[in-house]
Structure formats: C-alpha cells, structure tokens
Design a protein around this motif. Structure first.
Motif, PDB file in Angstrom:
ATOM      1  N   TRP A  79       0.820  -1.206   0.000  1.00  0.00           N
ATOM      2  CA  TRP A  79       0.000   0.000   0.000  1.00  0.00           C
ATOM      3  C   TRP A  79       0.860   1.264   0.000  1.00  0.00           C
ATOM      4  N   SER A  80       2.008   1.218   0.667  1.00  0.00           N
ATOM      5  CA  SER A  80       2.852   2.411   0.738  1.00  0.00           C
ATOM      6  C   SER A  80       3.470   2.717  -0.623  1.00  0.00           C
ATOM      7  N   ARG A  81       3.836   1.662  -1.356  1.00  0.00           N
ATOM      8  CA  ARG A  81       4.330   1.884  -2.715  1.00  0.00           C
ATOM      9  C   ARG A  81       3.212   2.428  -3.599  1.00  0.00           C
ATOM     10  N   GLY A  82       1.995   1.949  -3.352  1.00  0.00           N
ATOM     11  CA  GLY A  82       0.855   2.436  -4.125  1.00  0.00           C
ATOM     12  C   GLY A  82       0.575   3.908  -3.873  1.00  0.00           C
ATOM     13  N   VAL A  83       0.705   4.333  -2.634  1.00  0.00           N
ATOM     14  CA  VAL A  83       0.495   5.747  -2.292  1.00  0.00           C
ATOM     15  C   VAL A  83       1.526   6.620  -3.004  1.00  0.00           C
ATOM     16  N   LEU A  84       2.780   6.170  -3.000  1.00  0.00           N
ATOM     17  CA  LEU A  84       3.828   6.928  -3.687  1.00  0.00           C
ATOM     18  C   LEU A  84       3.504   7.053  -5.173  1.00  0.00           C
ATOM     19  N   TYR A  85       3.125   5.934  -5.804  1.00  0.00           N
ATOM     20  CA  TYR A  85       2.834   5.974  -7.241  1.00  0.00           C
ATOM     21  C   TYR A  85       1.679   6.925  -7.537  1.00  0.00           C
ATOM     22  N   GLN A  86       0.589   6.821  -6.778  1.00  0.00           N
ATOM     23  CA  GLN A  86      -0.575   7.667  -7.031  1.00  0.00           C
ATOM     24  C   GLN A  86      -0.229   9.139  -6.848  1.00  0.00           C
ATOM     25  N   SER A  87       0.597   9.448  -5.881  1.00  0.00           N
ATOM     26  CA  SER A  87       1.000  10.832  -5.638  1.00  0.00           C
ATOM     27  C   SER A  87       1.839  11.363  -6.794  1.00  0.00           C
ATOM     28  N   LEU A  88       2.802  10.550  -7.242  1.00  0.00           N
ATOM     29  CA  LEU A  88       3.637  10.951  -8.372  1.00  0.00           C
ATOM     30  C   LEU A  88       2.807  11.101  -9.636  1.00  0.00           C
ATOM     31  N   HIS A  89       1.865  10.176  -9.830  1.00  0.00           N
ATOM     32  CA  HIS A  89       1.011  10.220 -11.017  1.00  0.00           C
ATOM     33  C   HIS A  89       0.214  11.516 -11.048  1.00  0.00           C
TER      34      HIS A  89
END
Length: 304
Positions: A79-89
């Motif tokens: 989930w933490s990697r997912g949060v980073l990706y969504q934020s960067l996106h």
C-alpha cells in the motif's frame, strides 16, 4: 536516473517494460526507478525488499542473494508503494496539464500506439544528460535485452515461497511424464478483447493438445493447464492433464519450467517463454494444423 512513472497493462506488460529499462541500465550504468511496479514488487526477489521506488541500480541490484542481506530487510507494504505511485502520477498529470515538462526532471511521454528506441538518440542522449520521467509502454531496446538477458532473469526470480510451489507442481508433473507441456488458456478479458479474437473454448485447446501428442509419439506427455478461468480435467479427455490451482505468478513461472508452451498471443506466456528460454506456439489461427516447426523461441519476439 530514469523513473517509470505510468503503469500500463498487467503483470506481463509491466515485466516487459521494466526489462527493457533494466537492460538499458546495465549497458549505460543509469539507475532506474519504477514506482509503477508497486502492485507486483512483492512477487520478485529483485524488488521484494527494495525501497519504495522499486529501484534497479546497475552493479548492485543484479546481484540477488536471497539468503543473505536481502532477506534480512523487512518488506515494504504494498500500500505504501501504491500511495507513492498515485501521488507521483497526480503530480505529473498536473505538470503536463500546465505545460511544465522540465522541472527539475524531464517528462518524456509516448502514446500507446507509439514506440521509442531508448538505445538510440534522441532518448539515449537525453537519459545520459538529465533525469527523465517516462510515461508510455513501448520503450524498447531489444538488442540490449538479448545481450543482458541473464541479469534480467536474475532480477525477476520469483520469491522463494513461489519458487517452491512452482518446483512442486513441476516435480509432480515430471514424475508421471517424460515431457511437460504448458497450456495457457486466457479467458477473462479475452472474452471481449479485440471482439473475442483470441477467446478459444476448451475444446479448441484440447484439439491442439491431441495434435501435440501425435507430434511426439515417443513421449509420455503431461499437460499443465494454467488459466484465469475454471476448468476440470474432464474437459480434456484423452490427454494427461493437470489443472493448476495456483496464483497467476506461480502459473507464469510454472509455464516457464515446462518443456514447451501453448497459448494465445499474450504477454503472460511470452514472459514465461522468455524467462524459461522455452519454445512457444502462439495460437493465432485455431483451425491451423500444428507442426513441429511452429514451436519456436526467439528472445526478441518474446520481449517485443
């Protein structure tokens, strides 16, 4: 550094894209970060214990030692990697909308129908001079994937637990046969993809499996069927068949361990063939009579 900042497709597509950039990284000593791989990072030894960014560092990340320091680190929650990706996106989408493409990293985008040869100019010079965010799917350097194929395969070894499940399936199959043939039946999204062009019924696969047994009369063949749909052995009467009940990633690497593969055009089976170095028959014309020459292994075609 190159940062892969947009996800495209599912597991097979993302492995392909990442692989081209890994080969590029090895060749040119340019680090890669792939936050878009967050959904699958926990499935592979090269990314299982990496940081949030799923980095590939040439000379470091290609040395996978699952029994030493890599296994002592705590795995980062998905989930933490997912949060980073969504934020960067979200940040990149906003930057593109307002026309900001050179802040302090250059944004390089291609549409789904476009391709970019990353081992050639202008991309090569750009990557050597600046940090680049890339967004798109067909970033390719097939000649470098061929050159550095073993480093790519080492990085994408399945986790030890998944490898044990793969070994168990294959050992059981080989205990009953002299030849193991992997069969990938992709139904799911293929029911509607291209108007169902590659959606073949179980009976069509059975017909091909029977052709395989005729092509290898001196072999005792066990067929391992991997699919995103539910089948029973009764649907494949007349051949020795094992229906896999495993996860998609275990199925993918089980197929890689078979002697040859059968399946519709799909990045899933192409990756299996690429990783295992095994011949694959892509079923394009379901009515075509199978020939021995139809089984082929060409790295470039599997990773294209």
């Amino acid at each position: 550094m190159i940062i892969i900042a947009r996800k495209t497709g599912r597991l097979g597509n993302r492995l392909k894209l990442f692989s081209h950039f890994i080969a590029f990284s090895v060749e040119h000593q340019i680090p890669i970060a792939n936050p878009s791989f967050y959904k699958y990072a926990h499935l592979f030894r090269g990314t299982q214990h990496s940081d949030l960014w799923c980095r590939y560092l040439p000379g470091v990340s290609d040395k996978i030692d699952a029994t030493s320091q890599g296994m002592r680190r705590l795995a980062i929650p998905q989930w933490s990697r997912g949060v980073l990706y969504q934020s960067l996106h979200a940040l990149l989408e906003t930057s593109t909308t307002v026309g900001l493409k050179h802040w302090p990293m250059t944004i390089h985008s291609i549409d789904l129908g476009q391709s970019c040869q990353i081992n050639k100019d202008p991309f090569l010079t750009l990557a050597q001079q600046r940090n680049v965010w890339v967004r798109g799917y067909r970033y390719r350097c097939s000649e470098l994937v061929v050159k550095h194929v073993e480093k790519v395969r080492d990085f994408f070894q399945p986790t030890l637990s998944d490898q044990q499940r793969v070994d168990s399936v294959l050992e059981s199959a080989r205990s009953r046969a002299s030849m193991v043939v992997g069969v990938h039946i992709r139904h799911g999204d293929y029911r509607t993809y291209l108007d169902g062009k590659y959606f073949y019924p179980a009976s069509a696969y059975l017909a091909i499996m029977r052709q395989v047994t005729r092509l290898y009369p001196d072999q005792t063949i066990e067929f391992v069927v991997c699919s995103d749909a539910k089948f029973s052995a009764d649907e494949f009467s007349g051949v020795n068949v094992r229906i896999s009940q495993e996860s998609p990633q275990v199925d993918m690497y089980t197929l890689a361990g078979c002697d040859c593969l059968i399946g519709p055009p799909s990045s899933f089976t192409e990756w299996s063939a690429f990783y295992g170095g095994k011949p694959l028959y892509k079923i394009v014309d379901i009515k075509r009579e199978l020939q021995l020459s139809d089984f082929e292994f060409r790295i470039k075609s599997m990773i294209a």
